[in-house]
Design a protein around this motif. Sequence first.
Motif, PDB file in Angstrom:
ATOM      1  N   VAL A 185       0.839  -1.199   0.000  1.00  7.31           N
ATOM      2  CA  VAL A 185       0.000   0.000   0.000  1.00  7.31           C
ATOM      3  C   VAL A 185       0.874   1.250   0.000  1.00  7.31           C
ATOM      4  CG1 VAL A 185      -1.650   1.334   1.383  1.00  7.31           C
ATOM      5  CG2 VAL A 185      -2.021  -1.104   1.007  1.00  7.31           C
ATOM      6  N   ALA A 186       1.973   1.229   0.738  1.00  2.00           N
ATOM      7  CA  ALA A 186       2.884   2.382   0.749  1.00  2.00           C
ATOM      8  C   ALA A 186       3.446   2.640  -0.650  1.00  2.00           C
ATOM      9  CB  ALA A 186       4.014   2.150   1.747  1.00  2.00           C
ATOM     10  N   PHE A 187       3.825   1.570  -1.353  1.00  2.00           N
ATOM     11  CA  PHE A 187       4.350   1.751  -2.707  1.00  2.00           C
ATOM     12  C   PHE A 187       3.264   2.194  -3.684  1.00  2.00           C
ATOM     13  CE2 PHE A 187       7.905  -0.635  -0.993  1.00  2.00           C
ATOM     14  CZ  PHE A 187       8.977   0.023  -1.583  1.00  2.00           C
ATOM     15  N   LEU A 188       2.056   1.682  -3.512  1.00  2.00           N
ATOM     16  CA  LEU A 188       0.951   2.103  -4.365  1.00  2.00           C
ATOM     17  C   LEU A 188       0.654   3.586  -4.162  1.00  2.00           C
ATOM     18  CD1 LEU A 188      -1.327   1.346  -6.332  1.00  2.00           C
ATOM     19  CD2 LEU A 188      -2.720   0.838  -4.321  1.00  2.00           C
ATOM     20  N   LEU A 189       0.599   4.007  -2.910  1.00  2.62           N
ATOM     21  CA  LEU A 189       0.348   5.423  -2.630  1.00  2.62           C
ATOM     22  C   LEU A 189       1.492   6.307  -3.126  1.00  2.62           C
ATOM     23  CD1 LEU A 189      -1.238   5.234   0.936  1.00  2.62           C
ATOM     24  CD2 LEU A 189      -2.379   5.684  -1.255  1.00  2.62           C
ATOM     25  N   ALA A 190       2.712   5.823  -3.039  1.00  5.51           N
ATOM     26  CA  ALA A 190       3.848   6.595  -3.563  1.00  5.51           C
ATOM     27  C   ALA A 190       3.728   6.753  -5.077  1.00  5.51           C
ATOM     28  CB  ALA A 190       5.164   5.909  -3.197  1.00  5.51           C
ATOM     29  N   GLY A 191       3.334   5.693  -5.754  1.00  9.13           N
ATOM     30  CA  GLY A 191       3.161   5.769  -7.202  1.00  9.13           C
ATOM     31  C   GLY A 191       2.049   6.730  -7.597  1.00  9.13           C
ATOM     32  N   LEU A 192       0.942   6.666  -6.865  1.00  8.66           N
ATOM     33  CA  LEU A 192      -0.167   7.585  -7.148  1.00  8.66           C
ATOM     34  C   LEU A 192       0.214   9.027  -6.821  1.00  8.66           C
ATOM     35  CD1 LEU A 192      -3.177   5.506  -5.789  1.00  8.66           C
ATOM     36  CD2 LEU A 192      -2.591   5.953  -8.175  1.00  8.66           C
TER      37      LEU A 192
ATOM     38  N   PRO B 228       4.113  17.502  -7.315  1.00  8.75           N
ATOM     39  CA  PRO B 228       5.359  17.856  -7.997  1.00  8.75           C
ATOM     40  C   PRO B 228       6.600  17.172  -7.399  1.00  8.75           C
ATOM     41  CG  PRO B 228       4.669  19.653  -6.588  1.00  8.75           C
ATOM     42  CD  PRO B 228       3.569  18.614  -6.542  1.00  8.75           C
ATOM     43  N   LEU B 229       6.424  16.349  -6.394  1.00 16.02           N
ATOM     44  CA  LEU B 229       7.576  15.678  -5.785  1.00 16.02           C
ATOM     45  C   LEU B 229       8.146  14.637  -6.741  1.00 16.02           C
ATOM     46  CD1 LEU B 229       6.110  15.138  -2.223  1.00 16.02           C
ATOM     47  CD2 LEU B 229       7.807  16.833  -2.912  1.00 16.02           C
ATOM     48  N   ALA B 230       9.441  14.434  -6.651  1.00 21.49           N
ATOM     49  CA  ALA B 230      10.113  13.464  -7.514  1.00 21.49           C
ATOM     50  C   ALA B 230       9.687  12.048  -7.142  1.00 21.49           C
ATOM     51  CB  ALA B 230      11.622  13.605  -7.376  1.00 21.49           C
ATOM     52  N   PRO B 231       9.463  11.196  -8.139  1.00 16.53           N
ATOM     53  CA  PRO B 231       9.079   9.807  -7.847  1.00 16.53           C
ATOM     54  C   PRO B 231      10.125   9.075  -6.999  1.00 16.53           C
ATOM     55  CG  PRO B 231       8.756  10.285 -10.173  1.00 16.53           C
ATOM     56  CD  PRO B 231       9.436  11.468  -9.575  1.00 16.53           C
ATOM     57  N   GLN B 232      11.395   9.395  -7.205  1.00 18.70           N
ATOM     58  CA  GLN B 232      12.449   8.754  -6.421  1.00 18.70           C
ATOM     59  C   GLN B 232      12.309   9.071  -4.943  1.00 18.70           C
ATOM     60  OE1 GLN B 232      12.920  10.657  -9.089  1.00 18.70           O
ATOM     61  NE2 GLN B 232      14.151   9.546 -10.580  1.00 18.70           N
ATOM     62  N   THR B 233      11.916  10.287  -4.636  1.00 23.04           N
ATOM     63  CA  THR B 233      11.724  10.689  -3.240  1.00 23.04           C
ATOM     64  C   THR B 233      10.570   9.922  -2.617  1.00 23.04           C
ATOM     65  OG1 THR B 233      12.525  12.905  -3.759  1.00 23.04           O
ATOM     66  CG2 THR B 233      11.263  12.644  -1.717  1.00 23.04           C
ATOM     67  N   LEU B 234       9.462   9.851  -3.330  1.00 22.61           N
ATOM     68  CA  LEU B 234       8.287   9.168  -2.805  1.00 22.61           C
ATOM     69  C   LEU B 234       8.528   7.669  -2.674  1.00 22.61           C
ATOM     70  CD1 LEU B 234       5.613  11.158  -4.808  1.00 22.61           C
ATOM     71  CD2 LEU B 234       6.135  11.342  -2.373  1.00 22.61           C
ATOM     72  N   LEU B 235       9.231   7.074  -3.630  1.00 21.06           N
ATOM     73  CA  LEU B 235       9.542   5.647  -3.524  1.00 21.06           C
ATOM     74  C   LEU B 235      10.528   5.389  -2.387  1.00 21.06           C
ATOM     75  CD1 LEU B 235       9.736   4.604  -7.279  1.00 21.06           C
ATOM     76  CD2 LEU B 235       7.973   4.023  -5.613  1.00 21.06           C
TER      77      LEU B 235
END
Length: 74
Positions: A32-39, A45-52
């Motif tokens: 769920v954490a990875f799914l929410l990071a992807g969404l 505007p945050l970088a995907p690398q940061t959220l992942l």
Amino acid sequence: MAVSDKDDPQYGIDGRPGRFSRYDLVLTVIPVAFLLAGLASQVTPLAPQTLLGVAALIGALGLVDVLFINPPQA
């Protein structure tokens, strides 16, 4: 000496049968954490690398909790 049924792994965190255990919850939180990071990477505007990276940290904290802080009891 009587043995409590609450030690049975089928019982959940609150000791009642049919509930999720701590381990089930961690195994749910990680994807769920990875799914929410992807969404979130699509709508913020945050970088995907940061959220992942944040999602990976959440997953790692969950694993540390269930493996070292509250390990399974034999």
